[in-house]
Enzyme design. Structure first.
Site, PDB file in Angstrom:
ATOM      1  N   ASN A   9       0.996   4.227  10.720  1.00 53.10           N
ATOM      2  CA  ASN A   9       0.245   5.380  10.220  1.00 53.10           C
ATOM      3  C   ASN A   9      -1.228   5.012  10.272  1.00 53.10           C
ATOM      4  O   ASN A   9      -1.709   4.255   9.432  1.00 53.10           O
ATOM      5  CB  ASN A   9       0.686   5.697   8.782  1.00 53.10           C
ATOM      6  CG  ASN A   9      -0.190   6.757   8.136  1.00 53.10           C
ATOM      7  OD1 ASN A   9      -0.942   7.452   8.826  1.00 53.10           O
ATOM      8  ND2 ASN A   9      -0.094   6.886   6.827  1.00 53.10           N
ATOM      9  N   TRP A  10      -1.909   5.537  11.262  1.00 50.73           N
ATOM     10  CA  TRP A  10      -3.306   5.120  11.463  1.00 50.73           C
ATOM     11  C   TRP A  10      -4.266   5.752  10.477  1.00 50.73           C
ATOM     12  O   TRP A  10      -5.435   5.384  10.429  1.00 50.73           O
ATOM     13  CB  TRP A  10      -3.748   5.468  12.888  1.00 50.73           C
ATOM     14  CG  TRP A  10      -3.081   4.651  13.947  1.00 50.73           C
ATOM     15  CD1 TRP A  10      -2.209   3.606  13.766  1.00 50.73           C
ATOM     16  CD2 TRP A  10      -3.238   4.807  15.355  1.00 50.73           C
ATOM     17  NE1 TRP A  10      -1.820   3.103  14.980  1.00 50.73           N
ATOM     18  CE2 TRP A  10      -2.430   3.825  15.972  1.00 50.73           C
ATOM     19  CE3 TRP A  10      -3.966   5.678  16.158  1.00 50.73           C
ATOM     20  CZ2 TRP A  10      -2.340   3.694  17.361  1.00 50.73           C
ATOM     21  CZ3 TRP A  10      -3.885   5.545  17.536  1.00 50.73           C
ATOM     22  CH2 TRP A  10      -3.078   4.554  18.135  1.00 50.73           C
ATOM     23  N   LYS A  11      -3.812   6.758   9.737  1.00 49.32           N
ATOM     24  CA  LYS A  11      -4.706   7.456   8.797  1.00 49.32           C
ATOM     25  C   LYS A  11      -5.933   7.957   9.568  1.00 49.32           C
ATOM     26  O   LYS A  11      -5.774   8.402  10.696  1.00 49.32           O
ATOM     27  CB  LYS A  11      -5.061   6.547   7.613  1.00 49.32           C
ATOM     28  CG  LYS A  11      -3.792   5.910   7.025  1.00 49.32           C
ATOM     29  CD  LYS A  11      -3.995   5.148   5.749  1.00 49.32           C
ATOM     30  CE  LYS A  11      -2.659   4.575   5.290  1.00 49.32           C
ATOM     31  NZ  LYS A  11      -2.733   3.915   3.994  1.00 49.32           N
ATOM     32  N   HIS A 107       2.551  11.779   2.077  1.00 45.86           N
ATOM     33  CA  HIS A 107       1.953  10.450   1.929  1.00 45.86           C
ATOM     34  C   HIS A 107       1.181  10.379   0.609  1.00 45.86           C
ATOM     35  O   HIS A 107       0.621  11.383   0.164  1.00 45.86           O
ATOM     36  CB  HIS A 107       1.026  10.163   3.111  1.00 45.86           C
ATOM     37  CG  HIS A 107       0.560   8.744   3.119  1.00 45.86           C
ATOM     38  ND1 HIS A 107      -0.508   8.325   2.349  1.00 45.86           N
ATOM     39  CD2 HIS A 107       1.053   7.646   3.734  1.00 45.86           C
ATOM     40  CE1 HIS A 107      -0.651   7.012   2.518  1.00 45.86           C
ATOM     41  NE2 HIS A 107       0.281   6.579   3.339  1.00 45.86           N
ATOM     42  N   GLU A 109      -1.623   9.363  -0.122  1.00 46.56           N
ATOM     43  CA  GLU A 109      -3.020   9.839  -0.047  1.00 46.56           C
ATOM     44  C   GLU A 109      -3.072  11.368  -0.061  1.00 46.56           C
ATOM     45  O   GLU A 109      -4.003  11.965  -0.593  1.00 46.56           O
ATOM     46  CB  GLU A 109      -3.700   9.239   1.190  1.00 46.56           C
ATOM     47  CG  GLU A 109      -3.990   7.757   0.962  1.00 46.56           C
ATOM     48  CD  GLU A 109      -3.807   6.856   2.168  1.00 46.56           C
ATOM     49  OE1 GLU A 109      -3.893   7.344   3.303  1.00 46.56           O
ATOM     50  OE2 GLU A 109      -3.571   5.647   1.962  1.00 46.56           O
ATOM     51  N   GLU A 180       6.797   3.964  -0.442  1.00 43.18           N
ATOM     52  CA  GLU A 180       5.480   3.334  -0.424  1.00 43.18           C
ATOM     53  C   GLU A 180       4.920   3.283  -1.847  1.00 43.18           C
ATOM     54  O   GLU A 180       4.333   4.264  -2.321  1.00 43.18           O
ATOM     55  CB  GLU A 180       4.521   4.146   0.461  1.00 43.18           C
ATOM     56  CG  GLU A 180       4.975   4.259   1.906  1.00 43.18           C
ATOM     57  CD  GLU A 180       3.794   4.460   2.846  1.00 43.18           C
ATOM     58  OE1 GLU A 180       3.695   3.694   3.805  1.00 43.18           O
ATOM     59  OE2 GLU A 180       2.972   5.350   2.610  1.00 43.18           O
ATOM     60  N   GLY A 186      -2.858  -0.472   0.950  1.00 46.88           N
ATOM     61  CA  GLY A 186      -4.245  -0.831   1.217  1.00 46.88           C
ATOM     62  C   GLY A 186      -4.825  -1.833   0.245  1.00 46.88           C
ATOM     63  O   GLY A 186      -6.033  -2.046   0.208  1.00 46.88           O
ATOM     64  N   SER A 226       0.856  -2.534   2.475  1.00 38.21           N
ATOM     65  CA  SER A 226       0.366  -3.859   2.866  1.00 38.21           C
ATOM     66  C   SER A 226       1.385  -4.657   3.686  1.00 38.21           C
ATOM     67  O   SER A 226       1.458  -5.889   3.564  1.00 38.21           O
ATOM     68  CB  SER A 226      -0.109  -4.649   1.645  1.00 38.21           C
ATOM     69  OG  SER A 226      -1.173  -3.962   0.998  1.00 38.21           O
ATOM     70  N   GLY A 247       0.040   0.778   7.593  1.00 38.70           N
ATOM     71  CA  GLY A 247      -1.293   1.345   7.704  1.00 38.70           C
ATOM     72  C   GLY A 247      -2.217   0.381   8.431  1.00 38.70           C
ATOM     73  O   GLY A 247      -2.198   0.271   9.661  1.00 38.70           O
ATOM     74  N   GLY A 248      -3.001  -0.370   7.665  1.00 37.73           N
ATOM     75  CA  GLY A 248      -4.049  -1.225   8.214  1.00 37.73           C
ATOM     76  C   GLY A 248      -3.618  -2.121   9.375  1.00 37.73           C
ATOM     77  O   GLY A 248      -4.337  -2.253  10.381  1.00 37.73           O
TER      78      GLY A 248
HETATM   79  P1  13P Z   1      -1.303  -0.251   4.330  1.00 40.10           P
HETATM   80  O1  13P Z   1      -0.308  -0.882   5.278  1.00 40.10           O
HETATM   81  O2  13P Z   1      -2.710  -0.245   4.877  1.00 40.10           O
HETATM   82  O3  13P Z   1      -1.177  -0.785   2.954  1.00 40.10           O
HETATM   83  O4  13P Z   1      -0.903   1.310   4.252  1.00 40.10           O
HETATM   84  C1  13P Z   1       0.410   1.650   4.044  1.00 40.10           C
HETATM   85  C2  13P Z   1       0.550   3.098   4.245  1.00 40.10           C
HETATM   86  O5  13P Z   1       0.022   3.885   3.483  1.00 40.10           O
HETATM   87  C3  13P Z   1       1.305   3.555   5.418  1.00 40.10           C
HETATM   88  O6  13P Z   1       1.558   4.917   5.342  1.00 40.10           O
END
Ligand code: 13P
Length: 264
Positions: A9-11, A107, A109, A180, A186, A226, A247-248
């Site tokens: 998930n690149w956000k 999600h 966020e 999650e 993050g 993470s 994510g990251g």
């Molecule tokens: P991180 O891997 O950056 O913690 O993000 C997880 C996430 O929100 C994937 O949707």
């Protein structure tokens, strides 16, 4: 056997140009690197699925760069109405048209920054299941929920309402759940293998009690928060965890490839 999913998930990262380069690099790795070729074989054997979720404006670049079918695409959000006066929103049919297979819904966020509610997400999930898109539906507790022992209550609330009107075979075959924990997203604080397993097993048991064991056994449940190459093997070794939503560590091809390597 549930097909493992390694999803990035690149956000709000990777513009169209960077996305094109990412897809070319990842496909080249799948085609030429020794571990990459094993990963490609695992995709062909349906042991794993590789998914990237670029921002809306980069999806076209991913489609244009993609030569094969080893990488599946996902959108990061969608609106449930088919069309109309909803400035800034994207419909499910618009996403379908791009060639995406999946759409991420709920999600954390979206829930916590943009105020998406269980009521809205129920509509989004139902509307998605009326299309060919498959939902990756996110759930997870806040730190205060975990500290007060309310994790299972939060997961129950987030799932019961959105799936109460769905049929078990639809849930088992089409829905992917991503657990999650918000405090792990993050932050660099990954859930322990045991805590992640316990939450995913709880979700599977909830599906079993609402729809029966067959649905629960078919349901794919991912962990996100993470996740990175250093911890992915341990998380993936848990019996109720069928993949990762990253994510990251998914934004650059090299670290995403390392995580894929731990999943084959
Ligand atoms: P991180 O891997 O950056 O913690 O993000 C997880 C996430 O929100 C994937 O949707």
């Amino acid at each position: 056997m549930r097909t493992r999913m390694i999803a990035g998930n690149w956000k709000m990262n990777n513009n169209a140009a960077v996305t094109g380069e990412f897809v070319k690099k990842l496909e080249a790795w799948l085609d030429s690197d020794e571990v990459g070729k094993k990963s490609a074989a695992a995709v062909k054997d349906k042991k794993i699925e590789i998914v990237i979720a670029p921002p809306f404006t980069s999806i076209g670049a991913a489609v244009a760069a993609k030569k094969g079918s080893l990488i599946s695409l996902s959108a990061q959000n969608a609106y449930f109405e088919p069309k109309g006066a909803f400035t800034g929103e994207i419909s499910l049919s618009m996403i379908e048209e791009t060639g995406c297979k999946y759409v991420i819904l709920g999600h954390s966020e979206r829930r916590h920054i943009f105020g998406e509610t269980d009521e809205l997400l129920e509509k989004k999930l139902a509307a998605t299941l009326a299309t060919k898109l498959l939902p990756i539906f996110c759930v997870g507790e806040l730190l205060e929920d975990r500290e007060s022992g309310a994790t299972n209550d939060v997961l129950t609330t987030q799932l019961k309402r959105v799936w109460k009107n769905l049929k078990g075979d639809v849930v088992g075959e089409k829905v992917v759940i991503a657990y999650e924990p918000v405090w792990a997203i993050g932050t660099g604080k990954t859930a322990s293998n045991d805590d992640a397993q316990k939450a995913c097993a709880f979700i599977r048991d909830l599906a079993a009690s609402d729809f029966g064991r067959k649905t629960a056994d078919a349901l794919r449940i991912l962990y996100g928060g993470s996740a990175k190459a250093d911890n992915s093997a341990g998380i993936l070794s848990q019996p109720d965890i069928d993949g990762l939503l990253i994510g990251g560590a998914s934004v650059a091809p090299e670290s995403f490839e390392k995580i894929i390597s731990t999943a084959i």
